[in-house]
Design a protein around this motif. Structure first.
Motif, PDB file in Angstrom:
ATOM      1  N   TYR A   1      45.891  19.025 103.557  1.00 13.49           N
ATOM      2  CA  TYR A   1      46.526  20.312 103.296  1.00 13.49           C
ATOM      3  C   TYR A   1      47.773  20.123 102.472  1.00 13.49           C
ATOM      4  O   TYR A   1      48.539  19.181 102.691  1.00 13.49           O
ATOM      5  CB  TYR A   1      46.916  21.014 104.609  1.00 13.49           C
ATOM      6  N   ARG A   2      48.004  21.028 101.524  1.00 14.54           N
ATOM      7  CA  ARG A   2      49.257  21.081 100.783  1.00 14.54           C
ATOM      8  C   ARG A   2      50.183  22.019 101.541  1.00 14.54           C
ATOM      9  O   ARG A   2      49.823  23.158 101.806  1.00 14.54           O
ATOM     10  CB  ARG A   2      49.032  21.575  99.361  1.00 14.54           C
ATOM     11  N   LEU A   3      51.354  21.513 101.905  1.00 11.48           N
ATOM     12  CA  LEU A   3      52.307  22.266 102.719  1.00 11.48           C
ATOM     13  C   LEU A   3      53.569  22.565 101.934  1.00 11.48           C
ATOM     14  O   LEU A   3      54.041  21.724 101.166  1.00 11.48           O
ATOM     15  CB  LEU A   3      52.712  21.465 103.958  1.00 11.48           C
ATOM     16  N   ARG A   4      54.116  23.739 102.167  1.00 10.32           N
ATOM     17  CA  ARG A   4      55.466  24.096 101.740  1.00 10.32           C
ATOM     18  C   ARG A   4      56.208  24.433 103.022  1.00 10.32           C
ATOM     19  O   ARG A   4      55.756  25.259 103.805  1.00 10.32           O
ATOM     20  CB  ARG A   4      55.455  25.285 100.790  1.00 10.32           C
ATOM     21  N   MET A   5      57.348  23.784 103.223  1.00 12.91           N
ATOM     22  CA  MET A   5      58.090  23.985 104.456  1.00 12.91           C
ATOM     23  C   MET A   5      59.550  24.257 104.150  1.00 12.91           C
ATOM     24  O   MET A   5      60.067  23.874 103.104  1.00 12.91           O
ATOM     25  CB  MET A   5      57.956  22.772 105.379  1.00 12.91           C
ATOM     26  N   LEU A   6      60.205  24.886 105.102  1.00 14.77           N
ATOM     27  CA  LEU A   6      61.641  25.128 105.064  1.00 14.77           C
ATOM     28  C   LEU A   6      62.177  24.607 106.391  1.00 14.77           C
ATOM     29  O   LEU A   6      62.086  25.280 107.415  1.00 14.77           O
ATOM     30  CB  LEU A   6      61.928  26.617 104.897  1.00 14.77           C
ATOM     31  N   GLY A   7      62.663  23.365 106.380  1.00 16.46           N
ATOM     32  CA  GLY A   7      63.072  22.712 107.621  1.00 16.46           C
ATOM     33  C   GLY A   7      61.857  22.430 108.490  1.00 16.46           C
ATOM     34  O   GLY A   7      60.948  21.721 108.085  1.00 16.46           O
ATOM     35  N   LEU A   8      61.831  23.018 109.679  1.00 17.91           N
ATOM     36  CA  LEU A   8      60.708  22.836 110.603  1.00 17.91           C
ATOM     37  C   LEU A   8      59.656  23.941 110.500  1.00 17.91           C
ATOM     38  O   LEU A   8      58.675  23.915 111.227  1.00 17.91           O
ATOM     39  CB  LEU A   8      61.225  22.783 112.050  1.00 17.91           C
ATOM     40  N   ARG A   9      59.881  24.911 109.634  1.00 17.06           N
ATOM     41  CA  ARG A   9      58.965  26.057 109.541  1.00 17.06           C
ATOM     42  C   ARG A   9      58.075  25.933 108.318  1.00 17.06           C
ATOM     43  O   ARG A   9      58.535  25.578 107.238  1.00 17.06           O
ATOM     44  CB  ARG A   9      59.746  27.349 109.472  1.00 17.06           C
ATOM     45  N   VAL A  10      56.812  26.264 108.493  1.00 13.92           N
ATOM     46  CA  VAL A  10      55.849  26.247 107.390  1.00 13.92           C
ATOM     47  C   VAL A  10      55.957  27.565 106.641  1.00 13.92           C
ATOM     48  O   VAL A  10      55.849  28.635 107.226  1.00 13.92           O
ATOM     49  CB  VAL A  10      54.413  26.051 107.921  1.00 13.92           C
ATOM     50  N   SER A  11      56.179  27.487 105.317  1.00 16.17           N
ATOM     51  CA  SER A  11      56.254  28.702 104.511  1.00 16.17           C
ATOM     52  C   SER A  11      54.998  28.902 103.671  1.00 16.17           C
ATOM     53  O   SER A  11      54.787  29.978 103.137  1.00 16.17           O
ATOM     54  CB  SER A  11      57.495  28.679 103.612  1.00 16.17           C
ATOM     55  N   GLY A  12      54.159  27.879 103.564  1.00 20.12           N
ATOM     56  CA  GLY A  12      52.912  28.004 102.823  1.00 20.12           C
ATOM     57  C   GLY A  12      51.987  26.848 103.126  1.00 20.12           C
ATOM     58  O   GLY A  12      52.423  25.715 103.319  1.00 20.12           O
ATOM     59  N   ILE A  13      50.697  27.138 103.178  1.00 23.40           N
ATOM     60  CA  ILE A  13      49.702  26.103 103.442  1.00 23.40           C
ATOM     61  C   ILE A  13      48.422  26.469 102.711  1.00 23.40           C
ATOM     62  O   ILE A  13      48.046  27.632 102.627  1.00 23.40           O
ATOM     63  CB  ILE A  13      49.437  25.936 104.965  1.00 23.40           C
ATOM     64  N   ARG A  14      47.790  25.442 102.147  1.00 24.16           N
ATOM     65  CA  ARG A  14      46.455  25.640 101.582  1.00 24.16           C
ATOM     66  C   ARG A  14      45.722  24.314 101.628  1.00 24.16           C
ATOM     67  O   ARG A  14      46.325  23.242 101.584  1.00 24.16           O
ATOM     68  CB  ARG A  14      46.513  26.200 100.170  1.00 24.16           C
ATOM     69  N   ARG A  15      44.409  24.410 101.756  1.00 26.57           N
ATOM     70  CA  ARG A  15      43.595  23.208 101.837  1.00 26.57           C
ATOM     71  C   ARG A  15      43.582  22.509 100.494  1.00 26.57           C
ATOM     72  O   ARG A  15      43.433  23.147  99.458  1.00 26.57           O
ATOM     73  CB  ARG A  15      42.172  23.574 102.257  1.00 26.57           C
ATOM     74  N   GLU A  16      43.754  21.212 100.496  1.00 22.82           N
ATOM     75  CA  GLU A  16      43.777  20.406  99.277  1.00 22.82           C
ATOM     76  C   GLU A  16      42.381  19.878  99.023  1.00 22.82           C
ATOM     77  O   GLU A  16      41.847  19.116  99.826  1.00 22.82           O
ATOM     78  CB  GLU A  16      44.778  19.260  99.427  1.00 22.82           C
ATOM     79  N   ARG A  17      41.803  20.277  97.926  1.00 28.33           N
ATOM     80  CA  ARG A  17      40.436  19.860  97.615  1.00 28.33           C
ATOM     81  C   ARG A  17      40.391  18.656  96.694  1.00 28.33           C
ATOM     82  O   ARG A  17      39.383  17.989  96.596  1.00 28.33           O
ATOM     83  CB  ARG A  17      39.661  21.017  97.011  1.00 28.33           C
ATOM     84  N   LYS A  18      41.504  18.384  96.003  1.00 37.40           N
ATOM     85  CA  LYS A  18      41.565  17.225  95.112  1.00 37.40           C
ATOM     86  C   LYS A  18      41.661  15.959  95.951  1.00 37.40           C
ATOM     87  O   LYS A  18      42.192  15.971  97.057  1.00 37.40           O
ATOM     88  CB  LYS A  18      42.783  17.313  94.207  1.00 37.40           C
ATOM     89  N   PRO A  19      41.162  14.832  95.429  1.00 36.04           N
ATOM     90  CA  PRO A  19      41.292  13.572  96.181  1.00 36.04           C
ATOM     91  C   PRO A  19      42.753  13.201  96.384  1.00 36.04           C
ATOM     92  O   PRO A  19      43.587  13.392  95.515  1.00 36.04           O
ATOM     93  CB  PRO A  19      40.595  12.542  95.293  1.00 36.04           C
ATOM     94  N   VAL A  20      43.048  12.678  97.550  1.00 36.65           N
ATOM     95  CA  VAL A  20      44.397  12.256  97.917  1.00 36.65           C
ATOM     96  C   VAL A  20      44.407  10.737  97.894  1.00 36.65           C
ATOM     97  O   VAL A  20      43.429  10.100  98.301  1.00 36.65           O
ATOM     98  CB  VAL A  20      44.753  12.791  99.329  1.00 36.65           C
ATOM     99  N   PRO A  21      45.508  10.108  97.423  1.00 42.92           N
ATOM    100  CA  PRO A  21      45.568   8.642  97.427  1.00 42.92           C
ATOM    101  C   PRO A  21      45.281   8.081  98.818  1.00 42.92           C
ATOM    102  O   PRO A  21      45.679   8.662  99.827  1.00 42.92           O
ATOM    103  CB  PRO A  21      46.998   8.331  97.010  1.00 42.92           C
ATOM    104  N   HIS A  22      44.584   6.957  98.853  1.00 47.62           N
ATOM    105  CA  HIS A  22      44.229   6.347 100.134  1.00 47.62           C
ATOM    106  C   HIS A  22      45.474   5.832 100.837  1.00 47.62           C
ATOM    107  O   HIS A  22      46.445   5.429 100.219  1.00 47.62           O
ATOM    108  CB  HIS A  22      43.243   5.194  99.925  1.00 47.62           C
ATOM    109  N   PHE A  23      45.425   5.831 102.153  1.00 50.02           N
ATOM    110  CA  PHE A  23      46.530   5.365 102.959  1.00 50.02           C
ATOM    111  C   PHE A  23      46.012   4.287 103.890  1.00 50.02           C
ATOM    112  O   PHE A  23      44.836   4.209 104.175  1.00 50.02           O
ATOM    113  CB  PHE A  23      47.177   6.506 103.752  1.00 50.02           C
ATOM    114  N   GLN A  24      46.924   3.434 104.339  1.00 49.00           N
ATOM    115  CA  GLN A  24      46.581   2.330 105.219  1.00 49.00           C
ATOM    116  C   GLN A  24      46.537   2.824 106.655  1.00 49.00           C
ATOM    117  O   GLN A  24      47.541   3.229 107.211  1.00 49.00           O
ATOM    118  CB  GLN A  24      47.614   1.196 105.081  1.00 49.00           C
ATOM    119  N   ILE A  25      45.353   2.795 107.263  1.00 53.58           N
ATOM    120  CA  ILE A  25      45.178   3.215 108.651  1.00 53.58           C
ATOM    121  C   ILE A  25      45.483   2.037 109.561  1.00 53.58           C
ATOM    122  O   ILE A  25      45.041   0.919 109.304  1.00 53.58           O
ATOM    123  CB  ILE A  25      43.741   3.716 108.893  1.00 53.58           C
TER     124      ILE A  25
END
Length: 187
Positions: free
Chosen positions: A148-172
């Motif tokens: 999800y792509r998030l926009r936040m203001l401190g601890l509050r979420v001001s916008g959210i949408r599902r990210e359909r583009k590939p995201v860089p891999h992360f180390q689990i």
């Protein structure tokens, strides 16, 4: 007569397309392996502490218990203003709770995202990737949640949408950290 045939053909094509989509989704869907049928974790919103909170929703529709261990979150593409500490872009939120059959457990993710972003005091945005670790019976599972792509203001979420583009891999991480046993218990 031609109009009736065209309508019938159109209706048949729509029904065939719908059936094909249903078959494809059931074969390639979330529960294609059949291992986690009835346990449906997802990211959504709940009303916690009198505000809408971005949460992990652990919905157990199975007939047995599910042990939720932790969710590991990763932030990519972080853009933040006025951070109080350096952003790690990684945080582990321990859950360690049993979810009873037919129950749903909401776990707030706002604090973990806030910490991973470096405690920003103003606006920040990022892409949230996460992995949930849980146990059904004696078997452990890892489920990569949707991004999800998030926009936040401190601890509050001001916008959210599902990210359909590939995201860089992360180390689990390989394994959850064990809780140390307490040897000096007061008597």
């Amino acid at each position: 007569m031609i109009l009736w045939r065209a309508c019938f053909l159109l209706l048949f094509a729509v029904a065939l397309g719908y059936t094909a989509a249903r078959v494809w989704r059931s074969r390639n869907g979330r529960n294609a392996a059949g291992k986690d049928i009835g346990f449906r974790p997802k990211i959504g919103f709940t009303r916690l502490d009198r505000m809408m909170s971005l949460s992990l929703l652990l919905d157990n529709e199975s007939s047995g218990f599910v042990w939720a261990e932790e969710i590991e979150i990763f932030l990519s593409g972080l853009v933040a203003e006025e951070q109080t500490v350096e952003a790690s872009c990684h945080e582990v939120r321990k859950i360690r709770q049993m979810i009873h059959a037919g129950d749903m457990l909401p776990i707030s993710l706002c604090e973990a995202i806030y910490k991973a972003a470096g405690n920003p005091q103003r606006k920040h945005s990022c892409v949230l990737s996460s992995v949930l670790r849980y146990r059904v019976g004696e078997e452990w599972f890892e489920k990569a949640m949707e991004n999800y792509r998030l926009r936040m203001l401190g601890l509050r979420v001001s916008g959210i949408r599902r990210e359909r583009k590939p995201v860089p891999h992360f180390q689990i991480r390989v394994k959850s950290e064990e809780v140390p046993a307490r040897s000096n218990i007061p008597k």
